[in-house]
Design a protein around this motif. Sequence first.
Motif, PDB file in Angstrom:
ATOM      1  N   PHE A 116       1.945   7.432  -6.388  1.00 31.51           N
ATOM      2  CA  PHE A 116       3.118   6.797  -5.874  1.00 31.51           C
ATOM      3  C   PHE A 116       3.537   7.609  -4.700  1.00 31.51           C
ATOM      4  N   VAL A 117       3.239   9.120  -4.864  1.00 37.07           N
ATOM      5  CA  VAL A 117       3.513  10.006  -3.594  1.00 37.07           C
ATOM      6  C   VAL A 117       2.564   9.830  -2.508  1.00 37.07           C
ATOM      7  N   VAL A 118       1.287   9.660  -2.657  1.00 39.91           N
ATOM      8  CA  VAL A 118       0.437   9.071  -1.581  1.00 39.91           C
ATOM      9  C   VAL A 118       0.843   7.800  -1.067  1.00 39.91           C
ATOM     10  N   TRP A 119       1.305   6.732  -1.752  1.00 41.43           N
ATOM     11  CA  TRP A 119       1.549   5.592  -1.117  1.00 41.43           C
ATOM     12  C   TRP A 119       3.100   5.770  -0.401  1.00 41.43           C
ATOM     13  N   LEU A 120       3.990   6.407  -0.721  1.00 39.40           N
ATOM     14  CA  LEU A 120       5.142   6.806   0.074  1.00 39.40           C
ATOM     15  C   LEU A 120       4.931   7.349   1.403  1.00 39.40           C
ATOM     16  N   LEU A 121       3.764   8.560   1.469  1.00 34.41           N
ATOM     17  CA  LEU A 121       3.454   9.085   2.796  1.00 34.41           C
ATOM     18  C   LEU A 121       3.009   7.907   3.581  1.00 34.41           C
ATOM     19  N   TYR A 122       2.067   7.071   2.860  1.00 33.92           N
ATOM     20  CA  TYR A 122       1.264   6.162   3.732  1.00 33.92           C
ATOM     21  C   TYR A 122       2.299   5.271   4.384  1.00 33.92           C
ATOM     22  N   GLU A 123       3.247   4.593   3.434  1.00 31.09           N
ATOM     23  CA  GLU A 123       4.205   4.000   3.907  1.00 31.09           C
ATOM     24  C   GLU A 123       5.076   4.516   5.287  1.00 31.09           C
ATOM     25  N   PHE A 124       5.421   5.613   5.284  1.00 28.02           N
ATOM     26  CA  PHE A 124       6.145   6.650   6.331  1.00 28.02           C
ATOM     27  C   PHE A 124       5.190   6.550   7.537  1.00 28.02           C
ATOM     28  N   LEU A 125       3.696   6.815   7.363  1.00 22.97           N
ATOM     29  CA  LEU A 125       3.107   7.006   8.560  1.00 22.97           C
ATOM     30  C   LEU A 125       2.730   5.734   9.265  1.00 22.97           C
ATOM     31  N   ILE A 126       2.650   4.625   8.534  1.00 25.99           N
ATOM     32  CA  ILE A 126       2.482   3.264   9.232  1.00 25.99           C
ATOM     33  C   ILE A 126       3.648   2.482   9.266  1.00 25.99           C
ATOM     34  N   ARG A 127       4.877   2.985   9.544  1.00 27.41           N
ATOM     35  CA  ARG A 127       6.257   2.263   9.344  1.00 27.41           C
ATOM     36  C   ARG A 127       6.269   1.597  10.633  1.00 27.41           C
ATOM     37  N   LYS A 128       5.959   1.931  11.805  1.00 24.98           N
ATOM     38  CA  LYS A 128       6.025   1.321  13.110  1.00 24.98           C
ATOM     39  C   LYS A 128       4.697   0.433  13.296  1.00 24.98           C
ATOM     40  N   LYS A 129       3.924   0.430  12.508  1.00 28.40           N
ATOM     41  CA  LYS A 129       2.602  -0.435  12.546  1.00 28.40           C
ATOM     42  C   LYS A 129       2.342  -1.156  11.126  1.00 28.40           C
ATOM     43  N   TYR A 130       3.367  -1.551  10.399  1.00 28.58           N
ATOM     44  CA  TYR A 130       3.128  -1.971   9.085  1.00 28.58           C
ATOM     45  C   TYR A 130       2.385  -3.357   9.240  1.00 28.58           C
ATOM     46  N   PHE A 131       2.558  -4.242  10.165  1.00 24.52           N
ATOM     47  CA  PHE A 131       2.267  -5.499   9.929  1.00 24.52           C
ATOM     48  C   PHE A 131       0.941  -5.770  10.898  1.00 24.52           C
ATOM     49  N   ILE A 132       0.143  -6.526  10.656  1.00 24.76           N
ATOM     50  CA  ILE A 132      -0.991  -6.661  11.701  1.00 24.76           C
ATOM     51  C   ILE A 132      -0.673  -8.182  12.279  1.00 24.76           C
TER      52      ILE A 132
END
Length: 147
Positions: A116-132
Motif C-alpha cells: 500500500f505504501v509503495v502504491w501511494l508513492l507510485y501514485e504521487f510520482l505519476i500524478r501528472k502522467k497518470y493516463f496514457i
Amino acid sequence: MALLKIIQKHSKFSMQIPHKIIINGQLLGIMQTRELNIQMPPGHYVLTIQSMIPFISASQNVTVQEGVVNYAEFHDREKWWDYLFIIDIILWFADFFFTLPHPWGLVYKIFTNGYFVVWLLYEFLIRKKYFIINTYSKVEEIKKEDD
C-alpha cells in the motif's frame, strides 16, 4: 468543423469513472460515458484528462484536422496494480475466516501494508502522467446532423 472523439479504454477489473476534459486550459465538462464527440475548429490543442481527484491528470498535444475523424484514446496506468489489489482484497476477506499460522500472518500484514505504501508513492510520482493518451486520425464518413 472538425470532429474529435475522446474514448476511455479500461481493463476488466477497473471501473468506468467520470473524468474532467480540459482543452487549452478551459474545462469543457465531465466525461461520464465511454466515448465523447466534440465538434471544434481545426487546429492544435492541449488535451488534458483529469481525474475527479484534482492532482491526477495527463496532458497531450492534439492536432485536429478537418475531413478526418480525430481520435484521442486514454487509459490509466493501473492495470497491474488493479490485479494486485483484487488479490489483496480476496486475501483480506479470507483473513476474516482463516487465520494464517505464525509467522505467515505477520508476513502477510507486512506485505499488504508495504504494498500500500509503495502504491501511494507510485501514485504521487505519476500524478501528472497518470493516463496514457494515444492520438490518431482515420478517414471515415462523418455523419452530418442536418441529414
